[in-house]
Design a protein around this motif. Sequence first.
Motif, mmCIF file in Angstrom:
data_model
loop_
_atom_site.group_PDB
_atom_site.id
_atom_site.type_symbol
_atom_site.label_atom_id
_atom_site.label_comp_id
_atom_site.label_asym_id
_atom_site.label_seq_id
_atom_site.Cartn_x
_atom_site.Cartn_y
_atom_site.Cartn_z
ATOM 1 N N ASN A 1 41.076 42.576 39.204
ATOM 2 C CA ASN A 1 40.540 41.858 38.044
ATOM 3 C C ASN A 1 39.851 42.835 37.113
ATOM 4 O O ASN A 1 39.917 44.054 37.317
ATOM 5 C CB ASN A 1 39.597 40.741 38.494
ATOM 6 C CG ASN A 1 38.408 41.287 39.289
ATOM 7 O OD1 ASN A 1 38.155 42.480 39.300
ATOM 8 N ND2 ASN A 1 37.666 40.381 39.943
ATOM 9 N N GLY A 2 39.160 42.293 36.126
ATOM 10 C CA GLY A 2 38.504 43.149 35.144
ATOM 11 C C GLY A 2 37.398 44.003 35.732
ATOM 12 O O GLY A 2 37.064 45.055 35.172
ATOM 13 N N SER A 3 36.849 43.584 36.861
ATOM 14 C CA SER A 3 35.767 44.351 37.503
ATOM 15 C C SER A 3 36.316 45.310 38.549
ATOM 16 O O SER A 3 35.560 45.829 39.395
ATOM 17 C CB SER A 3 34.772 43.384 38.168
ATOM 18 O OG SER A 3 34.242 42.485 37.215
ATOM 19 N N HIS A 4 37.607 45.491 38.548
ATOM 20 C CA HIS A 4 38.297 46.366 39.487
ATOM 21 C C HIS A 4 38.098 45.910 40.926
ATOM 22 O O HIS A 4 37.851 46.703 41.837
ATOM 23 C CB HIS A 4 37.848 47.820 39.318
ATOM 24 C CG HIS A 4 38.876 48.802 39.834
ATOM 25 N ND1 HIS A 4 40.050 49.076 39.176
ATOM 26 C CD2 HIS A 4 38.902 49.538 40.969
ATOM 27 C CE1 HIS A 4 40.752 49.939 39.862
ATOM 28 N NE2 HIS A 4 40.055 50.245 40.970
ATOM 29 N N VAL A 5 38.184 44.611 41.095
ATOM 30 C CA VAL A 5 38.092 44.017 42.426
ATOM 31 C C VAL A 5 39.472 43.506 42.790
ATOM 32 O O VAL A 5 40.148 42.839 41.990
ATOM 33 C CB VAL A 5 37.067 42.872 42.454
ATOM 34 C CG1 VAL A 5 37.062 42.194 43.829
ATOM 35 C CG2 VAL A 5 35.680 43.395 42.122
ATOM 36 N N LEU A 6 39.919 43.793 44.029
ATOM 37 C CA LEU A 6 41.247 43.386 44.488
ATOM 38 C C LEU A 6 41.301 41.874 44.626
ATOM 39 O O LEU A 6 40.512 41.277 45.372
ATOM 40 C CB LEU A 6 41.565 44.034 45.843
ATOM 41 C CG LEU A 6 42.939 43.703 46.445
ATOM 42 C CD1 LEU A 6 44.065 44.214 45.568
ATOM 43 C CD2 LEU A 6 43.036 44.277 47.856
ATOM 44 N N VAL A 7 42.191 41.253 43.897
ATOM 45 C CA VAL A 7 42.295 39.796 43.929
ATOM 46 C C VAL A 7 43.624 39.320 44.522
ATOM 47 O O VAL A 7 43.816 38.116 44.718
ATOM 48 C CB VAL A 7 42.114 39.205 42.519
ATOM 49 C CG1 VAL A 7 40.701 39.433 42.013
ATOM 50 C CG2 VAL A 7 43.163 39.790 41.548
ATOM 51 N N GLY A 8 44.573 40.232 44.781
ATOM 52 C CA GLY A 8 45.865 39.816 45.344
ATOM 53 C C GLY A 8 46.896 40.931 45.299
ATOM 54 O O GLY A 8 46.590 42.080 44.933
ATOM 55 N N THR A 9 48.128 40.557 45.637
ATOM 56 C CA THR A 9 49.236 41.534 45.685
ATOM 57 C C THR A 9 50.503 40.852 45.174
ATOM 58 O O THR A 9 50.761 39.677 45.483
ATOM 59 C CB THR A 9 49.476 42.040 47.116
ATOM 60 O OG1 THR A 9 48.247 42.548 47.653
ATOM 61 C CG2 THR A 9 50.530 43.146 47.128
ATOM 62 N N VAL A 10 51.312 41.607 44.405
ATOM 63 C CA VAL A 10 52.598 41.123 43.908
ATOM 64 C C VAL A 10 53.701 41.968 44.548
ATOM 65 O O VAL A 10 53.640 43.204 44.520
ATOM 66 C CB VAL A 10 52.687 41.199 42.377
ATOM 67 C CG1 VAL A 10 54.086 40.807 41.904
ATOM 68 C CG2 VAL A 10 51.637 40.312 41.741
ATOM 69 N N VAL A 11 54.672 41.278 45.127
ATOM 70 C CA VAL A 11 55.827 41.946 45.746
ATOM 71 C C VAL A 11 57.089 41.503 45.010
ATOM 72 O O VAL A 11 57.323 40.294 44.868
ATOM 73 C CB VAL A 11 55.938 41.611 47.248
ATOM 74 C CG1 VAL A 11 57.139 42.343 47.858
ATOM 75 C CG2 VAL A 11 54.661 41.975 47.986
#
Length: 487
Positions: free
Chosen positions: A139-149
């Motif tokens: 996200n904008g805060s550089h926090v991992l929110v998910g993964t796209v495959v």
Amino acid sequence: MTRRILLVLVGFTAVVLVGAVVPLTLNATAHDRSSFIQATAGMVRSDALIAQARLDGKKDGPLVTLISQSRTAGDGLLILSGRCPRQGLVKSEGMPAGDWHQFACRANLQANLTPKAGPVQPLTQTTGSSVVAATPVYNGSHVLVGTVVLARSTQPLDDEIVGLWVILGTISVAALLAATLLGFALARWVSRPLAGLDSAARRLADGDLAIRAVVDSGPPELRRLGTTFNTMAGRLEALVHGNRAMIADVSHQLRTPLAALRLRLDLLAADTDPATGHELAGAQEELARLSRLVDGLLAVARAENVVPVPAAVDVAEVARERVVAWHPVADDRGITLEATGGGRAGGPGRAPVLAWIGEGHLEQILDNLIANALEALSAGGRVIVTTAATAAGAQITVADDGPGMSAEDRERAFLRFTTSNPNGTGLGLAIVHRLVTSNGGTARLAETPGGGLTVFLDFPGLPGANGSAPASGPAENTSSTQDFASL
């Protein structure tokens, strides 16, 4: 020669094409696969930016569009939320079979090892007929929110690679065919005048002095060679014909004064005293010897003009016929003359012994040899003519039990005017040697066991399937010498 030139040129062209086309195609294929993987990585990054809004709790509109695009393109799409190992499934569309949750965790781990300031590199993998790429979403805060495959089928890439192989293969085959046609034309251009020159040289060697090579085609070097050959053949023909004509003319011109001189000596001997008559008789003997020498020179000139036209000859039958023809002379002198070996086909215990000889030449050869043998023998002597088949063709031996020749005389026997007989001309064996060699054969002399002289004649056999006569060579036949050893 045409085949060898063609094989060398086509083989060289094939090696060059394989050495150039195969590495080029493999390199292009590797480049296309690398570009396809990089394109997949770029697409998954773009998909991650679109999915970020949904994973960050915002609107779903862009995600619906992304799913629709993936479905249209035939790609597989997997969107996961949260961190490993507690990831939630947001959307899965057309993904191939596999543990993609574990693959997404590996992509997240790779991203954690990347410096914060650096760009996140997607994790890619080729599996089966698909290239799969995974990238984490922040996200904008550089926090991992998910993964796209993202999974893309390699079928378009494979079709493109096959098409490349087909195109380059077609070009290679066309180049090889063009090289074959060019090589065939070049080989024919070079080999045809060479074949003509070779044929002309063989015919010249066989005695056809009028033969000339055709020089209207081929490379300039071969045309110059053909012109040089024709010049040489022309000069050789002029020299040989001039020499033969001189011998024949001199011999003919000598016959008239010799006949006149003999007539004068006969008239003079009829009207002279016994002492003078004895001297005139000696002069007449020398005159007769000179006449025989002139006749021999004419025979040599005719023999040297021989251009053999070979045919299949049963040498056993010819030998038998000549022995029968000379029997009256041999019987009159008390000499035994016989023929042994093969004979007429179908005869009892006999088979034809075939050789490749000019028509009438063998008769002349045997007549000279039998006449020489009968001249050298006294009453009670024996002459055996033997014929036998050999691996190279046929062999004829004429053996006698006369005084024979020394080793030195045998070495010089085939030279003109060489004779140990004071009444001989020294031309008989020279004529035999000329006729034998002009037919591709060989002649040699040896001592008969127990004393005497044996003449070995080897002739080539019938032409083989390729039209060339087998090479003749001496093949020892000792049947006639064994006959003398048993006497």
